[in-house]
Scaffold this motif. Structure first.
Motif, short mmCIF file in Angstrom:
data_model
loop_
_atom_site.label_atom_id
_atom_site.label_comp_id
_atom_site.label_asym_id
_atom_site.label_seq_id
_atom_site.Cartn_x
_atom_site.Cartn_y
_atom_site.Cartn_z
N GLY A 12 -18.12 -14.33 46.06
CA GLY A 12 -18.87 -15.36 46.77
C GLY A 12 -20.23 -14.83 47.19
N VAL A 13 -21.28 -15.59 46.92
CA VAL A 13 -22.64 -15.19 47.27
C VAL A 13 -23.26 -16.28 48.14
CG1 VAL A 13 -24.89 -14.49 46.41
CG2 VAL A 13 -22.84 -13.95 45.08
N VAL A 14 -23.74 -15.89 49.31
CA VAL A 14 -24.35 -16.83 50.25
C VAL A 14 -25.47 -16.12 50.98
CG1 VAL A 14 -22.71 -16.27 52.07
CG2 VAL A 14 -23.88 -18.46 52.12
N GLY A 15 -26.43 -16.85 51.45
CA GLY A 15 -27.54 -16.25 52.17
C GLY A 15 -27.10 -15.64 53.49
N VAL A 16 -27.69 -14.51 53.83
CA VAL A 16 -27.36 -13.85 55.09
C VAL A 16 -27.71 -14.75 56.27
CG1 VAL A 16 -27.94 -11.89 56.58
CG2 VAL A 16 -27.63 -11.54 54.12
N ALA A 17 -28.86 -15.40 56.20
CA ALA A 17 -29.27 -16.29 57.29
C ALA A 17 -28.31 -17.46 57.44
CB ALA A 17 -30.69 -16.79 57.05
N THR A 18 -27.84 -17.97 56.30
CA THR A 18 -26.88 -19.09 56.34
C THR A 18 -25.58 -18.67 57.02
OG1 THR A 18 -27.83 -19.97 54.29
CG2 THR A 18 -25.65 -20.76 54.94
N MET A 19 -25.07 -17.50 56.66
CA MET A 19 -23.85 -17.00 57.29
C MET A 19 -24.04 -16.83 58.79
SD MET A 19 -21.01 -16.38 55.53
CE MET A 19 -20.26 -15.11 56.53
N ARG A 20 -25.18 -16.31 59.17
CA ARG A 20 -25.46 -16.08 60.59
C ARG A 20 -25.51 -17.43 61.34
NH1 ARG A 20 -29.85 -13.67 59.93
NH2 ARG A 20 -29.02 -11.57 59.74
N THR A 43 -17.12 -4.09 46.06
CA THR A 43 -18.26 -4.76 46.68
C THR A 43 -19.57 -4.29 46.08
OG1 THR A 43 -17.01 -5.00 48.74
CG2 THR A 43 -19.40 -5.25 48.87
N ALA A 44 -19.68 -2.98 45.84
CA ALA A 44 -20.92 -2.44 45.25
C ALA A 44 -21.15 -3.02 43.86
CB ALA A 44 -20.84 -0.92 45.19
N ALA A 45 -20.08 -3.12 43.04
CA ALA A 45 -20.21 -3.70 41.70
C ALA A 45 -20.56 -5.18 41.78
CB ALA A 45 -18.92 -3.49 40.93
N ALA A 46 -19.96 -5.87 42.75
CA ALA A 46 -20.25 -7.30 42.90
C ALA A 46 -21.70 -7.53 43.31
CB ALA A 46 -19.30 -7.90 43.94
N ARG A 47 -22.24 -6.67 44.15
CA ARG A 47 -23.64 -6.81 44.57
C ARG A 47 -24.59 -6.62 43.39
NH1 ARG A 47 -24.86 -6.92 49.84
NH2 ARG A 47 -26.90 -5.93 49.49
N ALA A 98 -32.00 -15.20 42.02
CA ALA A 98 -33.45 -14.98 42.11
C ALA A 98 -33.85 -14.46 43.48
CB ALA A 98 -34.18 -16.30 41.83
N SER A 99 -32.96 -14.55 44.45
CA SER A 99 -33.27 -14.06 45.80
C SER A 99 -33.08 -12.56 45.89
CB SER A 99 -32.36 -14.75 46.83
OG SER A 99 -32.52 -16.15 46.80
N PRO A 100 -33.86 -11.90 46.75
CA PRO A 100 -33.68 -10.45 46.93
C PRO A 100 -32.26 -10.14 47.41
CG PRO A 100 -35.72 -11.19 47.95
CD PRO A 100 -34.96 -12.43 47.58
N LEU A 101 -31.74 -9.03 46.95
CA LEU A 101 -30.37 -8.66 47.29
C LEU A 101 -30.19 -8.47 48.80
CD1 LEU A 101 -27.56 -7.99 46.22
CD2 LEU A 101 -28.30 -5.60 45.97
N ALA A 102 -31.24 -8.03 49.49
CA ALA A 102 -31.16 -7.80 50.93
C ALA A 102 -30.93 -9.09 51.70
CB ALA A 102 -32.42 -7.12 51.44
#
Length: 356
Positions: A92-100, A59-63, A71-75
């Motif tokens: 898989g990369v998705v926005g935190v707000a979208t997941m929430r 997970t750390a390597a994927a991040r 272009a979005s901040p990693l946080a």
């Protein structure tokens, strides 16, 4: 697909069970095993070789890879790592707000999905080129190391103008069943992992209760056996004591209370008080320790007193003898001493107990 409330499909381990819109046509029994599908245009997919020994390392390597490609901040990004059994692993990369928002929408509908799979990951991975299928009314394209929503210009750009191969319905449903049984990429990881519900295992509780009762019964049985053993041992010792007591009692005497009868006989043998033997022994020891004194008479009374007639060379020796007997722990009463023929004679009454 959480953002679009369209067709829903219920699957068992082998085939499609039911299909419907919204909550129609879906058996209630699958509520606890629902698998949600994320729309292809909301999840960015990457493939890379990642460490396989530790999920945290992967997970750390994927991040790190996601931060370099986004272009979005990693946080603000949620990164999930999957496994298709190949050297390169899907990310898989998705926005935190979208997941929430997705999970909140599902929760409001009473659904807590066990997994959240990006739509392209439901398609089988082609050996070469690209594959296409319709999912919930939307086109989805899957390549050997890519997955995205089917949009005319985007698809042509990614595929280099090559037309994707359309997957037939039977192959698609088999792929969906396989993905549902073992999700190649589940977005419910890290902070969005499904919480385990606390459930009471009544079977385990019954087994523990039965085990506790068994232990209690065994403990009680051990205690009862021990008590019985001690009781039998006490009875045996009492019987043995009665047998020994018979040998110490006069022949033919009935044994009622061996201890009391032996005490009575001992009292009769040794006499009252300290007994004849102890009293006379102490008296003769005091006389031997007092030079110039001798015993002229001895009378042991029924109450345990010893009347001692003595003769001494002078009156002071009678006082010394009296003090010696008192020092031995007796109560001594002196009678009238008389002088005759150069000797002083008289009586001393010796009783048990200290006269000091």
């Amino acid at each position: 697909m959480p953002p679009r409330r369209r067709d829903r499909v219920s699957l068992d381990a082998r085939r499609r069970c039911a299909r419907g819109r919204g909550g129609e046509g879906i058996p209630d029994a699958i509520d606890d095993e629902t698998i949600a599908v994320a729309p292809a245009d909301a999840v960015t997919l990457h493939w890379a070789e990642l460490p396989s020994r530790s999920a945290a390392q992967a997970t750390a390597a994927a991040r790190i890879l996601a931060s370099e490609a986004s272009a979005s901040p990693l946080a603000e990004l949620h990164v999930a790592v999957g496994d298709e059994g190949a050297s390169d692993r899907p990310i898989g990369v998705v926005g935190v707000a979208t997941m929430r928002d997705w999970l909140l929408m599902l929760a409001e509908a009473g659904v807590d999905p066990v997994a959240l799979i990006p739509a392209p990951m439901l398609l089988p991975r082609p050996d070469e080129g690209y594959a296409r299928a319709e999912l919930a009314g939307s086109g989805v394209v899957r390549g050997t190391s890519s997955g995205f929503a089917d949009e005319a210009r985007l698809t042509e750009l990614v595929t280099g103008g090559a037309a994707p191969t359309t997957i037939d319905r039977v192959t698609l449903e088999a792929a969906i069943v396989a993905a549902a049984a073992s999700p190649p990429l589940d977005l419910r990881q890290g902070p969005f992992a499904r919480r385990r519900r606390f459930a009471i295992d009544w079977g385990l509780i019954r087994r523990l209760a039965l085990l506790s009762l068994t232990i209690l019964a065994v403990t009680l049985a051990i205690s009862l056996v021990r008590i019985a053993k001690y009781s039998f041992g006490a009875d045996a010792l009492e019987a043995e004591a009665d047998t020994v007591a018979v040998t110490g009692l006069p022949r033919g005497e009935t044994v009622v209370d061996a201890s009391r009868q032996l005490d009575e006989r001992l009292s009769r043998v040794r006499g009252p008080g300290l007994g004849f033997t102890n009293t006379t022994a102490a008296a003769f020891a005091a006389i031997r320790a007092t030079p110039g004194t001798e015993v002229t008479g001895l009378d042991f009374q029924a109450n345990g007193d010893l009347r001692l007639s003595v003769a001494v060379e002078r009156e002071a020796l009678a006082t010394d003898l009296k003090r010696a007997l008192e020092a031995a722990g007796f109560t001594v009463r002196a009678g009238v001493f008389q002088a005759a023929a150069g000797r002083v004679t008289g009586e001393l009454t010796i009783s048990p107990g200290s006269g000091r």
